[in-house]
Design a protein around this motif. Structure first.
Motif, short mmCIF file in Angstrom:
data_model
loop_
_atom_site.label_atom_id
_atom_site.label_comp_id
_atom_site.label_asym_id
_atom_site.label_seq_id
_atom_site.Cartn_x
_atom_site.Cartn_y
_atom_site.Cartn_z
N TYR A 21 0.82 -1.21 0.00
CA TYR A 21 0.00 0.00 0.00
C TYR A 21 0.85 1.26 0.00
N ARG A 22 1.99 1.22 0.69
CA ARG A 22 2.88 2.39 0.68
C ARG A 22 3.48 2.60 -0.71
N LEU A 23 3.82 1.51 -1.37
CA LEU A 23 4.33 1.63 -2.74
C LEU A 23 3.25 2.17 -3.68
N MET A 24 2.03 1.74 -3.49
CA MET A 24 0.93 2.24 -4.32
C MET A 24 0.70 3.72 -4.08
N GLU A 25 0.79 4.14 -2.83
CA GLU A 25 0.63 5.56 -2.53
C GLU A 25 1.71 6.39 -3.23
N LYS A 26 2.92 5.90 -3.17
CA LYS A 26 4.07 6.64 -3.71
C LYS A 26 4.12 6.62 -5.23
N GLU A 27 3.92 5.45 -5.84
CA GLU A 27 4.18 5.29 -7.27
C GLU A 27 2.93 5.38 -8.14
N VAL A 350 10.68 -18.63 -5.09
CA VAL A 350 9.25 -18.44 -5.32
C VAL A 350 8.81 -17.06 -4.84
N ILE A 351 9.26 -16.68 -3.68
CA ILE A 351 8.87 -15.38 -3.11
C ILE A 351 9.56 -14.24 -3.84
N ASP A 352 10.84 -14.39 -4.11
CA ASP A 352 11.60 -13.32 -4.76
C ASP A 352 11.12 -13.04 -6.18
N GLU A 353 10.55 -14.04 -6.84
CA GLU A 353 10.12 -13.85 -8.22
C GLU A 353 8.68 -13.35 -8.34
N ARG A 354 7.77 -13.79 -7.45
CA ARG A 354 6.36 -13.46 -7.66
C ARG A 354 5.64 -12.92 -6.43
N PHE A 355 5.82 -13.52 -5.29
CA PHE A 355 5.02 -13.16 -4.12
C PHE A 355 5.67 -12.06 -3.31
N ASN A 356 5.81 -10.90 -3.93
CA ASN A 356 6.42 -9.76 -3.25
C ASN A 356 5.81 -8.47 -3.80
N PRO A 357 5.89 -7.37 -3.07
CA PRO A 357 5.22 -6.14 -3.50
C PRO A 357 5.78 -5.52 -4.77
N TYR A 358 7.04 -5.81 -5.10
CA TYR A 358 7.62 -5.23 -6.31
C TYR A 358 7.05 -5.89 -7.56
N TYR A 359 6.81 -7.19 -7.48
CA TYR A 359 6.14 -7.85 -8.60
C TYR A 359 4.71 -7.32 -8.73
N GLN A 360 4.04 -7.16 -7.60
CA GLN A 360 2.68 -6.63 -7.63
C GLN A 360 2.65 -5.24 -8.26
N MET A 361 3.60 -4.39 -7.90
CA MET A 361 3.64 -3.04 -8.45
C MET A 361 3.89 -3.05 -9.94
N LYS A 362 4.70 -3.99 -10.39
CA LYS A 362 4.97 -4.09 -11.83
C LYS A 362 3.67 -4.32 -12.61
N ILE A 363 2.83 -5.23 -12.10
CA ILE A 363 1.56 -5.53 -12.76
C ILE A 363 0.60 -4.34 -12.65
N LEU A 364 0.50 -3.76 -11.46
CA LEU A 364 -0.41 -2.64 -11.25
C LEU A 364 -0.04 -1.44 -12.12
N LYS A 365 1.26 -1.18 -12.26
CA LYS A 365 1.70 -0.06 -13.10
C LYS A 365 1.34 -0.27 -14.56
N GLN A 366 1.47 -1.50 -15.03
CA GLN A 366 1.13 -1.79 -16.43
C GLN A 366 -0.33 -1.49 -16.72
N LEU A 367 -1.16 -1.66 -15.70
CA LEU A 367 -2.61 -1.52 -15.91
C LEU A 367 -3.13 -0.13 -15.57
N LEU A 368 -2.49 0.52 -14.60
CA LEU A 368 -3.06 1.76 -14.06
C LEU A 368 -2.24 3.00 -14.39
#
Length: 368
Positions: A21-27, A350-368
């Motif tokens: 959520y902090r990354l989403m607020e910032k980026e 597994v965690i370093d590649e997908r289950f982390n906030p930076y991967y989530q931000m990558k997807i969210l940025k592509q869409l939003l």
């Protein structure tokens, strides 16, 4: 007054989602509005860590499991152009938010578990109507996406963002972890240790773990169990372990919020056991190099089961089958105890590649 780009209206601010959520607020320039449906059950986010004020909304519980987030609908009429909404059909205010956004020509995304599998005909119709009101869906896993493709949802409207915890803090702790004698000192032996973390509630089915333990103990397969957490079932579980003659093999640690301690307990354990649904426990455990055993009925699972890769980062047993659970534990300890560096690195990956906030931000940025 500057208007933020995105408005997030969610049902609760759990502490474990603070980093994303902090990354989403910032980026993404998000404003956050939270209901209080989970108040008293899950520790909330520390709002002081955010740059902009976070607004609390009041959730009203309604009959038949429905609820309403007060003030949510009025936010749709604010100058925001995009919305991220709690994605569960039981939140009636979200239905009106989706309808209002569509009328106003605004984008409204749902962040949701999506399909579990085994939905009744009525639930299928309700979910389809609900999800089709949105601009798109943010899903926690590919399992739900595959099921929804079969139900006729369009691939381009569904985006898998997985889930995450406090990745930066946990990775820092992970870097410094070493094997310690914490379990040998407590149990007085060098036998492998199984760990469970989470709320001690009936849905976690920890009674099955004790039953499986009794079976294996009778076969001279010995191990210890650490249970980290508290809940309504704690006293029953303590009594059950005592009646099984295994009380000396159990450490009911209680609740713990010290991440360094949690990391040490996971790192030194042979495997994490979650006889009921596994949820974020899988992410937490794998982050610290501890594989996970849970059941294989994915219609009864939480999305995070996808982090478990059979035979590599954990394994599955037949849902509700104590014998199957016992066999899974036996096989795992025979093949993978003690843990080697390859196993731990597979868990980390597994965690370093997908289950982390930076991967989530990558997807969210592509869409939003």
């Amino acid at each position: 007054m500057k208007t933020s780009n995105i408005c997030c209206i969610l049902n609760y601010p759990p502490h474990y989602r603070e980093q994303i959520y902090r990354l989403m607020e910032k980026e993404l320039d998000c404003d956050f509005y939270f209901g209080n449906i989970e108040k008293g059950r899950i520790r909330p986010i520390n709002y002081s860590h955010f740059s902009k004020p976070i607004k609390d909304l009041t959730t009203t519980r309604l009959p038949f499991g429905f609820n309403w987030i007060g003030g949510a609908v009025s936010l749709i009429f604010q100058p925001y152009r995009k919305f991220i909404l709690v994605g569960e059909p039981y939140c009636l205010s979200t239905w009106l938010c989706l309808i209002s956004a569509r009328i106003l020509g605004k984008q409204a995304y749902l962040w949701t578990h999506g399909w579990y599998g085994g939905e009744s005909r009525i639930k299928t119709l309700v979910k389809k109507a609900f999800y089709n009101l949105s601009t798109g869906l943010f899903l926690y896993g590919n399992y739900a996406k595959k099921l929804m493709l079969k139900e006729g949802f369009k691939n381009e409207r569904m985006n898998v963002v997985y889930n995450s915890l406090d990745y930066d803090l946990q990775k820092k702790i992970r870097t410094d972890l070493r094997y310690t004698s914490i379990y040998q000192n407590y149990f007085g032996n060098k036998d492998p240790v199984l760990i469970f973390t989470g709320r001690l509630t009936p849905v976690k089915k920890l009674d099955q773990l004790i039953d499986a333990h009794k079976v294996l103990s009778s076969q001279k397969i010995h191990f210890n169990v650490v249970i980290l957490g508290d809940g309504t079932e704690e006293e029953n579980l303590q009594s059950q372990s005592s009646k099984a003659g295994l009380s000396s093999r159990y450490w009911f640690y209680g609740p713990c919020y010290d991440e360094a301690v949690i990391g040490e307990l996971y790192y030194n354990a042979a495997v994490c056991i979650s006889p009921g649904n596994v949820g974020l426990t899988a992410i937490h455990s794998l982050m610290y190099g501890c594989p996970v055993i849970t059941h294989s009925d994915f219609t009864q699972q939480m999305p995070e089961f996808e982090a478990i890769q059979m035979g590599t980062t954990g394994s599955f047993f037949e849902y509700g089958n104590v014998g199957s659970l016992a066999k899974a534990i036996e096989v795992w300890l025979n093949k993978h105890y003690p843990k080697d560096e390859f196993l731990k690195n597979d868990c980390f990956k597994v965690i370093d590649e997908r289950f982390n906030p930076y991967y989530q931000m990558k997807i969210l940025k592509q869409l939003l």
